[in-house]
Enzyme design. Sequence first.
Site, PDB file in Angstrom:
ATOM      1  N   GLN A 106       0.850  -1.194   0.000  1.00 37.54           N
ATOM      2  CA  GLN A 106       0.000   0.000   0.000  1.00 37.54           C
ATOM      3  C   GLN A 106       0.882   1.240   0.000  1.00 37.54           C
ATOM      4  O   GLN A 106       0.400   2.351  -0.182  1.00 37.54           O
ATOM      5  CB  GLN A 106      -0.900   0.037   1.237  1.00 37.54           C
ATOM      6  CG  GLN A 106      -1.826  -1.145   1.381  1.00 37.54           C
ATOM      7  CD  GLN A 106      -2.544  -1.103   2.716  1.00 37.54           C
ATOM      8  OE1 GLN A 106      -3.550  -0.441   2.871  1.00 37.54           O
ATOM      9  NE2 GLN A 106      -2.003  -1.806   3.692  1.00 37.54           N
ATOM     10  N   ASN A 107       2.148   1.048   0.274  1.00 36.39           N
ATOM     11  CA  ASN A 107       3.063   2.176   0.437  1.00 36.39           C
ATOM     12  C   ASN A 107       3.420   2.778  -0.912  1.00 36.39           C
ATOM     13  O   ASN A 107       3.421   2.102  -1.933  1.00 36.39           O
ATOM     14  CB  ASN A 107       4.339   1.732   1.168  1.00 36.39           C
ATOM     15  CG  ASN A 107       4.031   1.232   2.568  1.00 36.39           C
ATOM     16  OD1 ASN A 107       2.966   1.519   3.102  1.00 36.39           O
ATOM     17  ND2 ASN A 107       4.933   0.468   3.140  1.00 36.39           N
ATOM     18  N   ASP A 109       6.282   4.718  -1.126  1.00 38.65           N
ATOM     19  CA  ASP A 109       7.643   5.241  -0.934  1.00 38.65           C
ATOM     20  C   ASP A 109       8.714   4.545  -1.770  1.00 38.65           C
ATOM     21  O   ASP A 109       9.850   5.007  -1.838  1.00 38.65           O
ATOM     22  CB  ASP A 109       8.020   5.191   0.565  1.00 38.65           C
ATOM     23  CG  ASP A 109       7.922   3.782   1.167  1.00 38.65           C
ATOM     24  OD1 ASP A 109       7.603   3.672   2.377  1.00 38.65           O
ATOM     25  OD2 ASP A 109       8.155   2.792   0.440  1.00 38.65           O
ATOM     26  N   HIS A 124      -1.157   1.433  -4.442  1.00 37.90           N
ATOM     27  CA  HIS A 124      -1.547   2.852  -4.326  1.00 37.90           C
ATOM     28  C   HIS A 124      -0.598   3.783  -5.069  1.00 37.90           C
ATOM     29  O   HIS A 124      -0.608   4.983  -4.830  1.00 37.90           O
ATOM     30  CB  HIS A 124      -1.628   3.252  -2.843  1.00 37.90           C
ATOM     31  CG  HIS A 124      -2.686   2.495  -2.098  1.00 37.90           C
ATOM     32  ND1 HIS A 124      -2.651   2.325  -0.738  1.00 37.90           N
ATOM     33  CD2 HIS A 124      -3.799   1.843  -2.533  1.00 37.90           C
ATOM     34  CE1 HIS A 124      -3.710   1.610  -0.360  1.00 37.90           C
ATOM     35  NE2 HIS A 124      -4.425   1.300  -1.431  1.00 37.90           N
ATOM     36  N   CYS A 160       1.535  20.290 -17.183  1.00 39.82           N
ATOM     37  CA  CYS A 160       1.931  19.328 -18.207  1.00 39.82           C
ATOM     38  C   CYS A 160       2.329  20.109 -19.464  1.00 39.82           C
ATOM     39  O   CYS A 160       1.560  20.949 -19.946  1.00 39.82           O
ATOM     40  CB  CYS A 160       0.752  18.406 -18.521  1.00 39.82           C
ATOM     41  SG  CYS A 160       1.018  17.416 -19.996  1.00 39.82           S
ATOM     42  N   PRO A 227       2.890  -3.954  16.021  1.00 45.27           N
ATOM     43  CA  PRO A 227       2.960  -3.790  17.484  1.00 45.27           C
ATOM     44  C   PRO A 227       1.593  -3.531  18.119  1.00 45.27           C
ATOM     45  O   PRO A 227       1.418  -3.680  19.320  1.00 45.27           O
ATOM     46  CB  PRO A 227       3.888  -2.580  17.670  1.00 45.27           C
ATOM     47  CG  PRO A 227       3.979  -1.918  16.348  1.00 45.27           C
ATOM     48  CD  PRO A 227       3.592  -2.895  15.308  1.00 45.27           C
TER      49      PRO A 227
HETATM   50  C1  BV8 Z   1     -11.628   2.866  -4.000  1.00 44.47           C
HETATM   51  C2  BV8 Z   1      -1.997   6.827  -1.552  1.00 44.47           C
HETATM   52  C3  BV8 Z   1     -13.540   2.823  -5.379  1.00 44.47           C
HETATM   53  C4  BV8 Z   1      -2.109   8.300  -1.328  1.00 44.47           C
HETATM   54  C5  BV8 Z   1      -3.694   5.766  -0.139  1.00 44.47           C
HETATM   55  C6  BV8 Z   1     -14.895  -0.552   0.629  1.00 44.47           C
HETATM   56  C7  BV8 Z   1     -14.575  -0.913  -0.681  1.00 44.47           C
HETATM   57  C8  BV8 Z   1     -13.981   0.003  -1.538  1.00 44.47           C
HETATM   58  C9  BV8 Z   1     -13.683   1.302  -1.093  1.00 44.47           C
HETATM   59  C10 BV8 Z   1     -13.989   1.655   0.196  1.00 44.47           C
HETATM   60  C11 BV8 Z   1     -14.595   0.744   1.056  1.00 44.47           C
HETATM   61  N1  BV8 Z   1     -14.788   1.369   2.243  1.00 44.47           N
HETATM   62  C12 BV8 Z   1     -14.291   2.631   2.180  1.00 44.47           C
HETATM   63  C13 BV8 Z   1     -13.821   2.838   0.942  1.00 44.47           C
HETATM   64  C14 BV8 Z   1     -13.225   4.081   0.478  1.00 44.47           C
HETATM   65  C15 BV8 Z   1     -11.727   4.152   0.737  1.00 44.47           C
HETATM   66  C16 BV8 Z   1     -11.316   3.622   2.085  1.00 44.47           C
HETATM   67  O1  BV8 Z   1     -10.881   2.488   2.204  1.00 44.47           O
HETATM   68  N2  BV8 Z   1     -11.422   4.474   3.099  1.00 44.47           N
HETATM   69  C17 BV8 Z   1     -11.021   4.096   4.450  1.00 44.47           C
HETATM   70  C18 BV8 Z   1     -10.263   5.261   5.104  1.00 44.47           C
HETATM   71  C19 BV8 Z   1     -12.259   3.714   5.224  1.00 44.47           C
HETATM   72  N3  BV8 Z   1     -11.009   3.463  -0.306  1.00 44.47           N
HETATM   73  C20 BV8 Z   1     -10.708   4.139  -1.417  1.00 44.47           C
HETATM   74  O2  BV8 Z   1     -11.067   5.287  -1.637  1.00 44.47           O
HETATM   75  C21 BV8 Z   1      -9.890   3.412  -2.465  1.00 44.47           C
HETATM   76  N4  BV8 Z   1     -10.548   3.567  -3.711  1.00 44.47           N
HETATM   77  O3  BV8 Z   1     -12.008   1.946  -3.371  1.00 44.47           O
HETATM   78  O4  BV8 Z   1     -12.270   3.360  -5.096  1.00 44.47           O
HETATM   79  C22 BV8 Z   1     -13.840   3.257  -6.750  1.00 44.47           C
HETATM   80  C23 BV8 Z   1     -14.169   2.279  -7.706  1.00 44.47           C
HETATM   81  C24 BV8 Z   1     -14.474   2.692  -8.968  1.00 44.47           C
HETATM   82  C25 BV8 Z   1     -14.459   4.057  -9.326  1.00 44.47           C
HETATM   83  C26 BV8 Z   1     -14.106   5.011  -8.375  1.00 44.47           C
HETATM   84  C27 BV8 Z   1     -13.795   4.618  -7.073  1.00 44.47           C
HETATM   85  C28 BV8 Z   1      -8.526   4.039  -2.620  1.00 44.47           C
HETATM   86  C29 BV8 Z   1      -7.715   3.808  -1.392  1.00 44.47           C
HETATM   87  C30 BV8 Z   1      -6.268   4.308  -1.627  1.00 44.47           C
HETATM   88  C31 BV8 Z   1      -6.044   5.606  -0.881  1.00 44.47           C
HETATM   89  N5  BV8 Z   1      -4.640   6.018  -1.020  1.00 44.47           N
HETATM   90  N6  BV8 Z   1      -2.428   6.121  -0.336  1.00 44.47           N
HETATM   91  C32 BV8 Z   1      -1.049   8.824  -0.397  1.00 44.47           C
HETATM   92  O5  BV8 Z   1      -0.254   8.037   0.150  1.00 44.47           O
HETATM   93  O6  BV8 Z   1      -1.009  10.057  -0.217  1.00 44.47           O
HETATM   94  S1  BV8 Z   1      -4.094   4.879   1.236  1.00 44.47           S
HETATM   95  C33 BV8 Z   1      -3.051   5.219   2.520  1.00 44.47           C
HETATM   96  O7  BV8 Z   1      -3.538   4.411   3.595  1.00 44.47           O
HETATM   97  C34 BV8 Z   1      -1.596   4.787   2.337  1.00 44.47           C
HETATM   98  O8  BV8 Z   1      -1.302   4.191   1.108  1.00 44.47           O
HETATM   99  C35 BV8 Z   1      -1.425   3.748   3.425  1.00 44.47           C
HETATM  100  O9  BV8 Z   1      -0.525   2.766   3.117  1.00 44.47           O
HETATM  101  C36 BV8 Z   1      -2.813   3.217   3.475  1.00 44.47           C
HETATM  102  C37 BV8 Z   1      -3.201   2.326   4.579  1.00 44.47           C
HETATM  103  O10 BV8 Z   1      -2.689   2.827   5.766  1.00 44.47           O
HETATM  104  P1  BV8 Z   1      -1.574   1.929   6.484  1.00 44.47           P
HETATM  105  O11 BV8 Z   1      -0.514   1.606   5.498  1.00 44.47           O
HETATM  106  O12 BV8 Z   1      -2.235   0.801   7.155  1.00 44.47           O
HETATM  107  O13 BV8 Z   1      -0.967   2.965   7.485  1.00 44.47           O
HETATM  108  P2  BV8 Z   1      -1.527   3.379   8.914  1.00 44.47           P
HETATM  109  O14 BV8 Z   1      -0.772   4.597   9.324  1.00 44.47           O
HETATM  110  O15 BV8 Z   1      -3.021   3.407   8.899  1.00 44.47           O
HETATM  111  O16 BV8 Z   1      -1.128   2.145   9.854  1.00 44.47           O
HETATM  112  C38 BV8 Z   1       0.243   1.835  10.083  1.00 44.47           C
HETATM  113  C39 BV8 Z   1       0.273   0.550  10.882  1.00 44.47           C
HETATM  114  O17 BV8 Z   1       1.631   0.201  11.083  1.00 44.47           O
HETATM  115  C40 BV8 Z   1      -0.373   0.664  12.253  1.00 44.47           C
HETATM  116  O18 BV8 Z   1      -1.243  -0.446  12.466  1.00 44.47           O
HETATM  117  C41 BV8 Z   1       0.826   0.601  13.220  1.00 44.47           C
HETATM  118  O19 BV8 Z   1       0.479  -0.065  14.424  1.00 44.47           O
HETATM  119  C42 BV8 Z   1       1.795  -0.228  12.422  1.00 44.47           C
HETATM  120  N7  BV8 Z   1       3.216  -0.024  12.741  1.00 44.47           N
HETATM  121  C43 BV8 Z   1       3.813   1.099  13.229  1.00 44.47           C
HETATM  122  N8  BV8 Z   1       5.144   0.850  13.361  1.00 44.47           N
HETATM  123  C44 BV8 Z   1       5.369  -0.420  12.945  1.00 44.47           C
HETATM  124  C45 BV8 Z   1       4.140  -0.982  12.549  1.00 44.47           C
HETATM  125  N9  BV8 Z   1       4.035  -2.246  12.089  1.00 44.47           N
HETATM  126  C46 BV8 Z   1       5.166  -2.985  12.012  1.00 44.47           C
HETATM  127  N10 BV8 Z   1       6.375  -2.522  12.373  1.00 44.47           N
HETATM  128  C47 BV8 Z   1       6.516  -1.243  12.840  1.00 44.47           C
HETATM  129  N11 BV8 Z   1       7.726  -0.802  13.202  1.00 44.47           N
END
Ligand code: BV8
Length: 260
Positions: A106-107, A109, A124, A160, A227
């Site tokens: 999902q990253n 980077d 993503h 562009c 964690p």
């Molecule tokens: C879409 C790019 C449809 C941008 C990102 C059900 C079905 C379909 C869609 C939805 C649905 N329900 C809701 C939706 C809408 C939405 C969604 O999911 N919303 C959420 C917030 C509820 N989804 C969408 O909009 C997606 N599109 O479905 O389109 C469609 C179909 C047809 C036509 C039109 C539309 C698009 C989703 C993509 C969004 N873009 N990123 C950018 O980066 O700027 S998502 C963004 O969140 C990042 O990519 C990130 O990777 C991702 C997920 O977050 P995490 O990676 O999990 O990061 P987070 O900080 O949350 O958590 C970090 C974790 O690491 C924690 O648990 C922590 O404890 C842990 N951690 C910390 N340190 C460590 C560690 N783990 C291990 N080791 C460590 N040291």
Amino acid sequence: MAESPVEIPKALIEKLRNARHITVITGAGISAESGIPTFRDAQTGLWAKYRAEELATPEAFRANPELVWDWYSWRRKLVGDAAPNDGHHALVELEDWAPSFTLITQNVDGLHQIAGSRNVVELHGNIRKVKGLDCTRDRECPAAGDASRYDQSPDKPPRCEVCGTYMRPAVVWFGEALDHNNIELAAEASSKCDVFFSVGTSAVVYPAASFIYQALANGAATVEINPQPTPQSQEVHFPLKGSAGVILPALIKQLKEQHS
Ligand code: BV8
């Protein structure tokens, strides 16, 4: 505080020894030990008053293109200064170990590829790349490419040079569809794997958070490395509580020790 030595369950080592296909999905947590704030970490400095979800949308970009462009420029600098950590490197070793391996991330980077991971599905997109705002031809867009091409542009966002629209980060924003080919690749890798890892993700973003259920339905052994608990922690066979940079290297070490 140093984490206690990690004991990987023997049953998981056994599963990995016999696995034909291993699939991994990673989230922002695997880059945390590279110094990149996770997506839902509170933002810092200038960006402290914004939530990432509010900025990572087409609406935010259309409403305030310069603000969103500057946010991505700030993140691109963070990413550019970061290096892969032991967790990224351990996944490269796991890919070498497995007869067949898919890394879904999902990253945005690019650190998995820099570490040497080969079969990477960037669900993503990639923050290091840009494309034209209204360009649906991602692959042929002549202005698409490395964001660094526009570092000297006086315009924020740059335009562009072909069609005059704004350039935008080549990432998938909330509300945007993912690349269909990437969804297919991720779904296939999730439904055919013997072991599925979910590493460093809060498992709240869809459709990324749905692939583990295809692995579960397919009878794969499932592992979560985090964690903190997530909505999927109760559903996986092997919930491993801790950092990716500690657990993954320990897993590789124990896999090699018990295989020799
Ligand atoms: C879409 C790019 C449809 C941008 C990102 C059900 C079905 C379909 C869609 C939805 C649905 N329900 C809701 C939706 C809408 C939405 C969604 O999911 N919303 C959420 C917030 C509820 N989804 C969408 O909009 C997606 N599109 O479905 O389109 C469609 C179909 C047809 C036509 C039109 C539309 C698009 C989703 C993509 C969004 N873009 N990123 C950018 O980066 O700027 S998502 C963004 O969140 C990042 O990519 C990130 O990777 C991702 C997920 O977050 P995490 O990676 O999990 O990061 P987070 O900080 O949350 O958590 C970090 C974790 O690491 C924690 O648990 C922590 O404890 C842990 N951690 C910390 N340190 C460590 C560690 N783990 C291990 N080791 C460590 N040291």
